[in-house]
Design a protein around this motif. Structure first.
Motif, PDB file in Angstrom:
ATOM      1  N   LYS A   8      84.985  65.977   7.210  1.00  0.00           N
ATOM      2  CA  LYS A   8      85.102  67.429   7.220  1.00  0.00           C
ATOM      3  C   LYS A   8      86.366  67.818   7.983  1.00  0.00           C
ATOM      4  CE  LYS A   8      80.252  68.906   7.108  1.00  0.00           C
ATOM      5  NZ  LYS A   8      79.200  69.651   7.865  1.00  0.00           N
ATOM      6  N   LEU A   9      87.017  68.861   7.523  1.00  0.00           N
ATOM      7  CA  LEU A   9      88.138  69.426   8.256  1.00  0.00           C
ATOM      8  C   LEU A   9      87.579  70.609   9.036  1.00  0.00           C
ATOM      9  CD1 LEU A   9      91.169  68.891   8.574  1.00  0.00           C
ATOM     10  CD2 LEU A   9      91.579  70.627   6.837  1.00  0.00           C
ATOM     11  N   LEU A  10      87.462  70.448  10.371  1.00  0.00           N
ATOM     12  CA  LEU A  10      86.782  71.435  11.206  1.00  0.00           C
ATOM     13  C   LEU A  10      87.766  72.484  11.717  1.00  0.00           C
ATOM     14  CD1 LEU A  10      84.570  68.993  13.328  1.00  0.00           C
ATOM     15  CD2 LEU A  10      84.027  70.092  11.157  1.00  0.00           C
ATOM     16  N   LYS A  11      87.394  73.748  11.543  1.00  0.00           N
ATOM     17  CA  LYS A  11      88.192  74.852  12.088  1.00  0.00           C
ATOM     18  C   LYS A  11      87.643  75.202  13.463  1.00  0.00           C
ATOM     19  CE  LYS A  11      89.704  79.585  11.171  1.00  0.00           C
ATOM     20  NZ  LYS A  11      91.100  79.284  11.544  1.00  0.00           N
ATOM     21  N   MET A  12      88.496  75.084  14.490  1.00  0.00           N
ATOM     22  CA  MET A  12      88.087  75.345  15.861  1.00  0.00           C
ATOM     23  C   MET A  12      88.609  76.707  16.339  1.00  0.00           C
ATOM     24  SD  MET A  12      86.487  72.528  16.021  1.00  0.00           S
ATOM     25  CE  MET A  12      85.871  72.641  17.705  1.00  0.00           C
ATOM     26  N   LYS A  13      88.298  77.048  17.593  1.00  0.00           N
ATOM     27  CA  LYS A  13      88.819  78.285  18.155  1.00  0.00           C
ATOM     28  C   LYS A  13      90.336  78.168  18.343  1.00  0.00           C
ATOM     29  CE  LYS A  13      84.649  79.353  20.846  1.00  0.00           C
ATOM     30  NZ  LYS A  13      84.107  79.562  22.220  1.00  0.00           N
ATOM     31  N   PHE A  61      95.423  69.486  14.242  1.00  0.00           N
ATOM     32  CA  PHE A  61      96.532  70.191  13.614  1.00  0.00           C
ATOM     33  C   PHE A  61      96.648  71.568  14.279  1.00  0.00           C
ATOM     34  CE2 PHE A  61      94.833  67.216  10.530  1.00  0.00           C
ATOM     35  CZ  PHE A  61      95.975  66.565  10.074  1.00  0.00           C
ATOM     36  N   TRP A  62      97.797  71.819  14.894  1.00  0.00           N
ATOM     37  CA  TRP A  62      97.994  73.052  15.673  1.00  0.00           C
ATOM     38  C   TRP A  62      99.105  73.867  15.037  1.00  0.00           C
ATOM     39  CZ3 TRP A  62     101.152  73.166  20.806  1.00  0.00           C
ATOM     40  CH2 TRP A  62     101.222  74.476  21.291  1.00  0.00           C
ATOM     41  N   MET A 101      92.894  72.892  13.770  1.00  0.00           N
ATOM     42  CA  MET A 101      91.998  72.213  12.822  1.00  0.00           C
ATOM     43  C   MET A 101      91.820  70.771  13.291  1.00  0.00           C
ATOM     44  SD  MET A 101      91.517  74.670  10.575  1.00  0.00           S
ATOM     45  CE  MET A 101      90.777  73.814   9.193  1.00  0.00           C
ATOM     46  N   LEU A 102      90.615  70.224  13.102  1.00  0.00           N
ATOM     47  CA  LEU A 102      90.314  68.857  13.524  1.00  0.00           C
ATOM     48  C   LEU A 102      89.918  67.995  12.331  1.00  0.00           C
ATOM     49  CD1 LEU A 102      88.215  68.856  16.835  1.00  0.00           C
ATOM     50  CD2 LEU A 102      90.611  68.253  16.499  1.00  0.00           C
ATOM     51  N   ASP A 103      90.434  66.762  12.330  1.00  0.00           N
ATOM     52  CA  ASP A 103      90.037  65.752  11.351  1.00  0.00           C
ATOM     53  C   ASP A 103      89.505  64.549  12.132  1.00  0.00           C
ATOM     54  OD1 ASP A 103      89.705  64.152   9.101  1.00  0.00           O
ATOM     55  OD2 ASP A 103      91.766  63.417   9.186  1.00  0.00           O
ATOM     56  N   ILE A 104      88.180  64.307  12.029  1.00  0.00           N
ATOM     57  CA  ILE A 104      87.547  63.227  12.783  1.00  0.00           C
ATOM     58  C   ILE A 104      87.597  61.950  11.943  1.00  0.00           C
ATOM     59  CG2 ILE A 104      85.506  62.529  14.074  1.00  0.00           C
ATOM     60  CD1 ILE A 104      86.732  65.174  15.000  1.00  0.00           C
ATOM     61  N   GLN A 105      88.458  61.004  12.332  1.00  0.00           N
ATOM     62  CA  GLN A 105      88.492  59.723  11.624  1.00  0.00           C
ATOM     63  C   GLN A 105      87.409  58.765  12.138  1.00  0.00           C
ATOM     64  OE1 GLN A 105      92.099  60.469  12.801  1.00  0.00           O
ATOM     65  NE2 GLN A 105      92.305  61.649  10.917  1.00  0.00           N
TER      66      GLN A 105
END
Length: 302
Positions: free
Chosen positions: A263-268, A214-215, A223-227
């Motif tokens: 987990k919804l991961l917050k990236m750089k 998600f950008w 944000m990343l969602d790993i399915q």
């Protein structure tokens, strides 16, 4: 105050299970009056515990009642024998004769009645053993006591079993809560118009992998969602990259958490002009440039 962190601390589950200290109990009750979110979560936890208890309750075994009454012997008291009545009457006669003698009166001692078929009793002076008869109410009280003791033992076993499942139930409730929070966060990302959804599909290295990025084009937040992504081998870690139009090399967006499931991961943050995102498997801690042979997923911005 971070309400969400307080809810996720597990103190609400401990409050419902009755394992908190008096001070913690007062704290939970106070917080639930101040914050509607905590009160709503407390009610939801109580409802879940009640539903779990009703689902796993165990009835007393059907054989318990039969087993108890099979040990009881409700003998009715023996009727008073005629011989005992005769002994009482004879005692009264002797008492009257004794009184007459004390008063100086002439007393004719009546002769015992004899019948034609009277029999001589050889053991007349042998004391007959008297069997003590337990009253019916006493037997009933003993039976009730046995029943109560067995039921108390059975109840104690049920309580012990329930206590053994408390920790498992608490852990299950925590997992359910985390799953619910994760689902709400992902749903919010899909509904937020500020975020652009980028689907990262599996490459030949891992065709079954699937990741959603998600950008936010205004803030460049990612944000990343790993399915679906295989667990990283020992000493390895996944790294996210963005391919920016006009940039000489992919931009490092940071390392994925080792525990990335649900987990919804917050990236750089990425940069303006990003045209694609990709994930590679790198050494733990990451690399300045991606290892193209270890690229697992990639997705273009459309």
């Amino acid at each position: 105050m971070n309400i969400q962190a307080y809810i996720e601390s597990g103190i609400l589950e401990e409050y419902v299970l009755g394992t908190v200290s008096p001070q913690e109990k007062q704290e939970v009750e106070c917080m639930s009056h101040i914050y509607p979110e905590i009160k709503e979560e407390l009610l939801r936890t109580e409802s879940a515990l009640e539903e779990y208890a009703l689902k796993h309750q165990t009835a007393p075994p059907a054989s318990l009642k039969e087993s108890l009454f099979s040990r009881m012997n409700f003998d009715s008291p023996d009727a008073q024998k005629p011989d005992e009545e005769f002994a009482i009457e004879e005692s009264n006669v002797a008492k009257n004769i004794s009184n007459d003698i004390r008063n100086g009166d002439f007393v004719e001692i009546p002769a015992p009645l004899e019948s034609a078929d009277a029999k001589v009793i050889s053991d007349a002076f042998v004391r007959e053993e008297v069997k003590e008869v337990t009253p019916f109410w006493a037997k009933l009280a003993i039976a009730a006591s046995i029943l109560l003791t067995l039921f108390a033992g059975w109840s104690a076993m049920q309580v012990a079993d329930m206590r053994k499942t408390n920790e498992a139930m608490s852990a299950e409730m925590q997992n359910m809560k985390k799953d619910a929070i994760y689902a709400e966060q992902v749903a919010a990302m899909y509904r937020d118009p500020q975020f652009k959804l980028v689907k990262l599909a599996g490459l030949p290295k891992s065709p079954e992998s699937n990741v959603s990025a998600f950008w936010n084009k205004q803030t460049n937040e990612v944000m990343l969602d790993i399915q679906n992504l295989p667990p990283a081998p020992a000493g390895k870690q996944y790294q996210l990259w963005s391919i920016v139009d006009g940039a000489p090399a992919p931009v490092d967006l940071g390392m994925l958490d080792e525990q990335f499931e649900k987990k919804l991961l917050k990236m750089k943050n990425t940069k303006n002009g990003s045209v694609a995102f990709a994930i590679t498997l790198e050494k733990k801690g990451g690399n300045p440039t991606p290892t193209m042979e270890e690229m697992y997923v990639m997705g273009k911005v459309v």
